[in-house]
Enzyme design. Structure first.
Site, PDB file in Angstrom:
ATOM      1  N   ASP A 169       0.855  -1.184   0.000  1.00  0.00           N
ATOM      2  CA  ASP A 169       0.000   0.000   0.000  1.00  0.00           C
ATOM      3  C   ASP A 169       0.892   1.236   0.000  1.00  0.00           C
ATOM      4  OD1 ASP A 169      -2.229   1.575   0.103  1.00  0.00           O
ATOM      5  OD2 ASP A 169      -2.698   1.184   2.197  1.00  0.00           O
TER       6      ASP A 169
ATOM      7  N   GLU B 243      -6.275   5.011  -8.858  1.00  0.00           N
ATOM      8  CA  GLU B 243      -7.557   5.538  -8.386  1.00  0.00           C
ATOM      9  C   GLU B 243      -8.131   6.624  -9.285  1.00  0.00           C
ATOM     10  OE1 GLU B 243      -9.588   6.475  -4.099  1.00  0.00           O
ATOM     11  OE2 GLU B 243      -7.617   5.592  -4.298  1.00  0.00           O
TER      12      GLU B 243
ATOM     13  N   LYS C  42      -9.428   1.863  -9.438  1.00  0.00           N
ATOM     14  CA  LYS C  42      -9.820   2.002  -8.029  1.00  0.00           C
ATOM     15  C   LYS C  42     -10.896   3.084  -7.914  1.00  0.00           C
ATOM     16  CE  LYS C  42      -7.273   2.009  -3.636  1.00  0.00           C
ATOM     17  NZ  LYS C  42      -5.955   2.360  -3.047  1.00  0.00           N
TER      18      LYS C  42
ATOM     19  N   THR D  72     -12.944   0.768  -3.339  1.00  0.00           N
ATOM     20  CA  THR D  72     -12.238   1.188  -2.129  1.00  0.00           C
ATOM     21  C   THR D  72     -13.142   2.028  -1.225  1.00  0.00           C
ATOM     22  OG1 THR D  72     -10.166   2.180  -1.348  1.00  0.00           O
ATOM     23  CG2 THR D  72     -11.277   3.281  -3.188  1.00  0.00           C
TER      24      THR D  72
ATOM     25  N   PHE E 273     -11.950  -1.349   4.626  1.00  0.00           N
ATOM     26  CA  PHE E 273     -10.982  -0.704   5.506  1.00  0.00           C
ATOM     27  C   PHE E 273     -11.114  -1.235   6.933  1.00  0.00           C
ATOM     28  CE2 PHE E 273      -9.457   3.368   3.261  1.00  0.00           C
ATOM     29  CZ  PHE E 273      -9.466   2.738   2.037  1.00  0.00           C
TER      30      PHE E 273
END
Length: 317
Positions: free
Chosen positions: A16, A95, A131, A155, A177
């Site tokens: 990440d 993203e 993303k 996400t 998350f």
């Protein structure tokens, strides 16, 4: 065997980070980036040449100032992603601008643009995950992209309604998350014991994983946003876990034994298999204050860092 190597035997480990050196050090299968990570990388002098390339490329493309700025940021994200694909054997997640989180058509347009830019770099769409924030609009964009063979990483996923909708849409992968859920509950009840399996973020991912496996969904579950290695160890066996460099380093230095906690063959779920309608999705989110607040906060923060990245590029143009 250190804990990182043990974890890799049970779970696909994903880095990440946008730091290419960190990815090279920890040899993950995949890597994920976001506007905050790209901003951090862009402020590092060792990536100055990539900023310069993107600025020059955007100037050649022409257009208005805003069009050139959008081209700079998209191109930079793809350049960094392309460098990462030289190191990881699997996927790079890139993203979509968080400001498009409530606009399905704008999300689709940006996704196609990112794939086009990757292909111009010689990177097949088969190496890229688009993303997208797990809003209703983002999930519907993912539904369309998946139909066209463009795989997505949904996400900023905090609530079970989001997980149900993502699976129904056929999303390739979700990033539920963990740490940010813990943050919310600790703020509400600072004296509570949230260690180990008492961690509400760990409980959330466990519930989603079991629901997916028990109901035969193919969507990959990738736990994200960790605050400590205890959260990671409690989810050993999850399809994938995306982990920042500092926690990867801790795991690599630790030698205690890790037990596999999540096993697809043992999965069971009391949650009914549902593909929620828009109204049911919105009601489910309305009933989940944590998910609603953290999703909104996450979108705002990514948008803030996107603007900072644009300002950085504009100052160097």
């Amino acid at each position: 065997m250190n804990q990182l190597d043990q974890l890799k035997s049970m779970t696909t480990v994903v880095a990440d980070t946008g730091d290419i050196d960190a990815i090279r050090q920890f040899t993950p299968q995949d890597a994920t980036t976001n506007p905050s990570l790209l901003l951090k990388a862009s402020e590092d002098p060792k990536y100055a040449h990539l900023l310069e390339q993107s600025i020059n490329w955007a100037k050649v493309q022409g257009g208005s100032d805003s069009e050139q700025l959008a081209n700079m940021t998209d191109h930079l994200a793809v350049l960094i992603g392309s460098e990462i694909t030289k190191i990881v054997p699997g996927y790079i997640s890139t993203e979509v601008d968080a400001r498009f989180s409530f606009d399905t058509q704008a999300t689709l347009k940006k996704a196609y643009r990112l794939i086009e830019l990757y292909e111009a770099q010689g990177i097949s769409k088969d190496r890229v995950l688009i993303k997208i924030a797990s809003t209703w609009e983002g999930i519907q964009a993912a539904r369309e992209l998946e139909k066209k063979g463009i795989r997505c990483n949904l996400t900023l996923l905090f609530g079970f309604a989001q997980a149900q909708a993502c699976a129904d849409a056929g999303a390739y992968l979700i990033s539920p998350f963990v740490g940010r859920i813990l943050d919310w509950y600790k703020k509400q009840n600072p004296e509570a014991d949230f260690t180990g399996e008492n961690d509400p973020g760990v409980q959330s991912v466990t519930r989603i994983y079991n629901y997916y496996k028990a109901n035969g969904y193919d969507t990959v579950v990738m736990g994200a946003s960790f605050r400590n290695t205890g959260e990671i160890i409690s989810l050993a066996g999850c399809d994938r876990l995306t982990i920042g460099p500092s926690l990867l380093e801790e795991l690599a230095a630790a030698t205690g034994s890790i037990e596999q906690r999540l096993v697809a063959a043992n999965a069971s779920s009391q949650d009914a298999k549902v593909g929620p309608t828009e109204s049911a999705f919105r009601w489910g989110m309305n009933e989940d204050a944590m998910a609603t607040e953290k999703l909104s906060e996450g979108i705002r923060n990514f948008a803030i860092d996107q603007v900072k990245l644009e300002k950085l590029l504009a100052s160097k143009a």
